[in-house]
Design an enzyme around this catalytic site. Sequence first.
Site, PDB file in Angstrom:
ATOM      1  N   ARG A  89       0.761  -1.201   0.091  1.00 59.03           N
ATOM      2  CA  ARG A  89      -0.193   0.121   0.453  1.00 59.03           C
ATOM      3  C   ARG A  89       0.796   1.342   0.199  1.00 59.03           C
ATOM      4  O   ARG A  89       1.447   1.489   0.419  1.00 59.03           O
ATOM      5  CB  ARG A  89      -0.838   0.407   0.883  1.00 59.03           C
ATOM      6  CG  ARG A  89      -1.668  -1.396   1.234  1.00 59.03           C
ATOM      7  CD  ARG A  89      -3.172  -0.151   2.142  1.00 59.03           C
ATOM      8  NE  ARG A  89      -3.938   0.278   1.794  1.00 59.03           N
ATOM      9  CZ  ARG A  89      -5.447   0.784   2.086  1.00 59.03           C
ATOM     10  NH1 ARG A  89      -5.369   0.244   3.826  1.00 59.03           N
ATOM     11  NH2 ARG A  89      -5.836   2.231   2.136  1.00 59.03           N
ATOM     12  N   ASP A 240      -2.461   9.100   7.409  1.00 61.79           N
ATOM     13  CA  ASP A 240      -1.555   8.296   7.120  1.00 61.79           C
ATOM     14  C   ASP A 240      -0.083   8.822   7.138  1.00 61.79           C
ATOM     15  O   ASP A 240       0.494   7.954   6.186  1.00 61.79           O
ATOM     16  CB  ASP A 240      -2.514   7.632   5.898  1.00 61.79           C
ATOM     17  CG  ASP A 240      -3.901   6.569   5.751  1.00 61.79           C
ATOM     18  OD1 ASP A 240      -4.003   7.292   6.597  1.00 61.79           O
ATOM     19  OD2 ASP A 240      -3.009   5.946   5.723  1.00 61.79           O
ATOM     20  N   LYS A 251      -7.569   9.162   4.983  1.00 67.89           N
ATOM     21  CA  LYS A 251      -8.804   8.248   4.260  1.00 67.89           C
ATOM     22  C   LYS A 251      -9.780   9.865   2.909  1.00 67.89           C
ATOM     23  O   LYS A 251     -10.299  10.755   4.168  1.00 67.89           O
ATOM     24  CB  LYS A 251      -9.772   8.306   5.159  1.00 67.89           C
ATOM     25  CG  LYS A 251     -11.096   7.197   4.413  1.00 67.89           C
ATOM     26  CD  LYS A 251     -10.570   5.911   3.670  1.00 67.89           C
ATOM     27  CE  LYS A 251      -9.226   5.079   4.041  1.00 67.89           C
ATOM     28  NZ  LYS A 251      -8.672   4.468   3.008  1.00 67.89           N
TER      29      LYS A 251
HETATM   30  O1  MRU Z   1      -7.197   2.934   4.199  1.00 76.76           O
HETATM   31  P1  MRU Z   1      -7.641   2.750   4.854  1.00 76.76           P
HETATM   32  O2  MRU Z   1      -8.287   1.706   6.292  1.00 76.76           O
HETATM   33  O3  MRU Z   1      -6.386   1.815   6.085  1.00 76.76           O
HETATM   34  O4  MRU Z   1      -7.205   4.046   5.958  1.00 76.76           O
HETATM   35  C1  MRU Z   1      -6.928   4.713   7.481  1.00 76.76           C
HETATM   36  C2  MRU Z   1      -7.347   5.757   7.778  1.00 76.76           C
HETATM   37  O5  MRU Z   1      -6.933   6.669   6.462  1.00 76.76           O
HETATM   38  C3  MRU Z   1      -6.692   6.322   9.228  1.00 76.76           C
HETATM   39  O6  MRU Z   1      -7.668   7.564   9.424  1.00 76.76           O
HETATM   40  C4  MRU Z   1      -5.269   6.702   9.494  1.00 76.76           C
HETATM   41  O7  MRU Z   1      -4.808   5.143   8.743  1.00 76.76           O
HETATM   42  C5  MRU Z   1      -5.373   6.865  10.584  1.00 76.76           C
HETATM   43  S1  MRU Z   1      -5.246   5.225  11.210  1.00 76.76           S
HETATM   44  C6  MRU Z   1      -4.514   5.767  12.853  1.00 76.76           C
END
Ligand code: MRU
Length: 362
Positions: A89, A240, A251
């Site tokens: 990812r 992220d 997200k």
């Molecule tokens: O696609 P995902 O479910 O991995 O995305 C997660 C997010 O966007 C979270 O907000 C981010 O990783 C922060 S987690 C503490």
Amino acid sequence: MKINGTPYRSIWRDDAGEVKVIDQRWLPHELRIVPLRSRADFAAAIRDMWVRGAPLIGATAAWGMAMEMARDPSDAALESCHAELNATRPTAINLSWALDRMRAALAPLPTVARAEVAARLAEEICNEDVEINRRIGTHGAQIIRDIAARTGRANILTHCNAGWLATVDWGTATSPIYHAHDAGIPVHVFVDETRPRNQGAQLTAWELGSHGISHDLIVDNAGGHLMQRGEVDMVIVGTDRTTAGGDVCNKIGTYLKALAAHANGVPFYVALPSPTIDWRLKDGLRDIPIEERSPEEVTHVQGRDPGGRVVNVRITPETTGARNPAFDVTPAALVTGLLTERGLCPATEAGLAGMFPDRALQ
Ligand code: MRU
């Protein structure tokens, strides 16, 4: 955190030496715990989102490398495992942060020493994550306490799942909420459903419910309306990857919430563990790679049918195409503050460098 009274982390090594995770694809309908054994298991778990959330992706990759070192501690395995897991990812910086840290510690060692050190380091990365998130929680609970003292109850909007399921424990954005609730401060959470994969509806709602926290699920488009009506006191989200200048990648849909919060004078906080800072980058819009996932996540939704089976159903015409950017970038100017394990700082280069003088220089 606890599930039906039993304490869990989202990833752990059991007494038999196996790494176990909660397979989040089945929540909230089924709690499935699965072992990750091979390097391919770890890669699939991250890529296909059995586990997800930036800190948990990093922790899983660290354990993946540790398990690989137990199987084959050669230089070739170290390099190819790093490359394979790092490609799963692209957006969350925690993935390469954890893999780079593992490789830097392991590469200078003789091969016979690698397996043991790798397992110790993976465990350390997990424990550090728990402590970072606990600290974010204690700092953030103070903000919530101040709001509740003024309004009687802090009404908090969050997006996606930045909860304990996205980390090893506590969560980032949810940690202040759990700490505030546990301290007896009245809180209510508006949970964005978070299309396309519905991490809010499926994961955050489940977490908050399991912890007894008052919450309402809202569709992604409702947040602006609630903010206009004065029903939201603060927004808090995870991230992220955050640049050295304070641009926040999170997200998809986070940016729209930040715009609505800005327009309505609602404070917009980002819970930011330091491993999620990409010190090399200044301009988030230009420099952060945005993952594009399968269009099928947009054209289909998952749920439980009346017979109790978890099913995936199409909601669009057969021929409709879809785009599925999984993250967006909120410019630093829209962020009220970055809530780190060391406390709250402005979303600016000076703010982050002042909070982390030791790391900003690296
Ligand atoms: O696609 P995902 O479910 O991995 O995305 C997660 C997010 O966007 C979270 O907000 C981010 O990783 C922060 S987690 C503490």
